[in-house]
Design a protein around this motif. Structure first.
Motif, mmCIF file in Angstrom:
data_model
loop_
_atom_site.group_PDB
_atom_site.id
_atom_site.type_symbol
_atom_site.label_atom_id
_atom_site.label_comp_id
_atom_site.label_asym_id
_atom_site.label_seq_id
_atom_site.Cartn_x
_atom_site.Cartn_y
_atom_site.Cartn_z
ATOM 1 N N LEU A 147 0.817 -1.212 0.000
ATOM 2 C CA LEU A 147 0.000 0.000 0.000
ATOM 3 C C LEU A 147 0.850 1.260 0.000
ATOM 4 C CD1 LEU A 147 -2.756 -1.028 2.560
ATOM 5 C CD2 LEU A 147 -2.894 -1.008 0.065
ATOM 6 N N ASN A 148 2.118 1.127 0.393
ATOM 7 C CA ASN A 148 2.972 2.306 0.373
ATOM 8 C C ASN A 148 4.230 2.035 -0.434
ATOM 9 O OD1 ASN A 148 5.469 1.818 2.057
ATOM 10 N ND2 ASN A 148 3.934 1.290 3.606
ATOM 11 N N ARG A 149 4.842 3.103 -0.887
ATOM 12 C CA ARG A 149 6.062 3.038 -1.699
ATOM 13 C C ARG A 149 7.271 3.541 -0.909
ATOM 14 N NH1 ARG A 149 6.706 6.388 -5.520
ATOM 15 N NH2 ARG A 149 7.909 4.992 -6.820
ATOM 16 N N ASP A 203 0.314 5.826 9.907
ATOM 17 C CA ASP A 203 -0.916 6.609 9.878
ATOM 18 C C ASP A 203 -0.692 7.855 9.023
ATOM 19 O OD1 ASP A 203 0.295 8.659 11.450
ATOM 20 O OD2 ASP A 203 -0.390 7.717 13.297
ATOM 21 N N ILE A 204 -1.748 8.572 8.751
ATOM 22 C CA ILE A 204 -1.670 9.725 7.849
ATOM 23 C C ILE A 204 -0.734 10.800 8.388
ATOM 24 C CG2 ILE A 204 -3.707 10.932 8.739
ATOM 25 C CD1 ILE A 204 -2.699 10.667 5.043
ATOM 26 N N GLY A 205 -0.705 10.978 9.705
ATOM 27 C CA GLY A 205 0.209 11.957 10.296
ATOM 28 C C GLY A 205 1.661 11.599 10.041
ATOM 29 N N ALA A 206 1.985 10.327 10.195
ATOM 30 C CA ALA A 206 3.352 9.875 9.936
ATOM 31 C C ALA A 206 3.690 10.017 8.457
ATOM 32 C CB ALA A 206 3.529 8.428 10.391
ATOM 33 N N LEU A 207 2.749 9.681 7.590
ATOM 34 C CA LEU A 207 2.991 9.826 6.153
ATOM 35 C C LEU A 207 3.274 11.272 5.774
ATOM 36 C CD1 LEU A 207 0.397 7.411 4.527
ATOM 37 C CD2 LEU A 207 2.892 7.276 4.355
ATOM 38 N N LYS A 208 2.548 12.205 6.401
ATOM 39 C CA LYS A 208 2.781 13.625 6.129
ATOM 40 C C LYS A 208 4.196 14.030 6.539
ATOM 41 C CE LYS A 208 -1.822 15.688 6.452
ATOM 42 N NZ LYS A 208 -2.663 16.563 7.280
ATOM 43 N N ILE A 245 6.807 12.050 6.853
ATOM 44 C CA ILE A 245 7.757 11.366 5.971
ATOM 45 C C ILE A 245 7.852 12.095 4.641
ATOM 46 C CG2 ILE A 245 8.179 9.234 4.687
ATOM 47 C CD1 ILE A 245 6.767 7.788 7.102
ATOM 48 N N ALA A 246 6.717 12.485 4.083
ATOM 49 C CA ALA A 246 6.719 13.221 2.810
ATOM 50 C C ALA A 246 7.511 14.513 2.934
ATOM 51 C CB ALA A 246 5.285 13.502 2.366
ATOM 52 N N LYS A 247 7.320 15.206 4.036
ATOM 53 C CA LYS A 247 8.052 16.462 4.253
ATOM 54 C C LYS A 247 9.551 16.202 4.377
ATOM 55 C CE LYS A 247 8.006 20.636 7.037
ATOM 56 N NZ LYS A 247 7.337 21.386 8.088
ATOM 57 N N LEU A 248 9.930 15.179 5.152
ATOM 58 C CA LEU A 248 11.351 14.849 5.329
ATOM 59 C C LEU A 248 12.016 14.465 4.011
ATOM 60 C CD1 LEU A 248 11.149 12.736 8.598
ATOM 61 C CD2 LEU A 248 12.404 14.881 8.332
ATOM 62 N N LEU A 301 2.851 13.818 -0.773
ATOM 63 C CA LEU A 301 2.304 12.704 -0.011
ATOM 64 C C LEU A 301 1.875 11.557 -0.925
ATOM 65 C CD1 LEU A 301 1.310 11.564 2.718
ATOM 66 C CD2 LEU A 301 -0.813 12.780 2.338
ATOM 67 N N THR A 302 1.292 11.880 -2.047
ATOM 68 C CA THR A 302 0.800 10.853 -2.969
ATOM 69 C C THR A 302 1.920 9.973 -3.525
ATOM 70 O OG1 THR A 302 0.858 12.460 -4.774
ATOM 71 C CG2 THR A 302 -1.254 12.128 -3.647
ATOM 72 N N GLU A 303 3.161 10.479 -3.515
ATOM 73 C CA GLU A 303 4.279 9.684 -4.021
ATOM 74 C C GLU A 303 4.600 8.501 -3.093
ATOM 75 O OE1 GLU A 303 8.851 10.318 -5.527
ATOM 76 O OE2 GLU A 303 7.440 11.969 -5.682
ATOM 77 N N LEU A 304 4.143 8.581 -1.861
ATOM 78 C CA LEU A 304 4.394 7.512 -0.900
ATOM 79 C C LEU A 304 3.339 6.417 -0.945
ATOM 80 C CD1 LEU A 304 5.440 9.659 2.184
ATOM 81 C CD2 LEU A 304 6.944 8.465 0.582
ATOM 82 N N LEU A 305 2.283 6.621 -1.707
ATOM 83 C CA LEU A 305 1.160 5.685 -1.742
ATOM 84 C C LEU A 305 1.087 4.911 -3.048
ATOM 85 C CD1 LEU A 305 -1.549 8.108 -0.351
ATOM 86 C CD2 LEU A 305 -0.193 6.457 0.933
#
Length: 74
Positions: free
Chosen positions: A6-8, A46-51, A53-56, A61-65
């Motif tokens: 589900l994630n990349r 969770d969505i907070g962690a994904l946000k 991670i995307a920032k780091l 965000l969509t690139e991680l999914l």
């Protein structure tokens, strides 16, 4: 949905020349276990962690999914 990707995260980390350990340190995780599970799609952040991670990683965000994996379930 067992073992469904589900994630990349692992792919994006490689593209950005970063490691699981680096990400764990940036997120304040004392153990790499959680990040390892995310990278192997054993469990999902969770969505907070994904946000965060995307920032780091400086990616949208969509690139991680894996959008295709989510669409297949509908």
């Amino acid at each position: 949905m067992a073992n469904k990707e589900l994630n990349r995260l692992k792919i994006v980390l490689v593209e950005k020349k970063r490691t699981n350990k680096w990400l764990a340190e940036q997120l304040g995780k004392k153990l790499m276990t959680t990040v390892f599970k995310w990278c192997t799609n054993t469990c999902q952040p969770d969505i907070g962690a994904l946000k965060k991670i995307a920032k780091l990683l400086e990616v949208p965000l969509t690139e991680l999914l894996c959008i295709d994996a989510v669409d297949e379930d509908q």
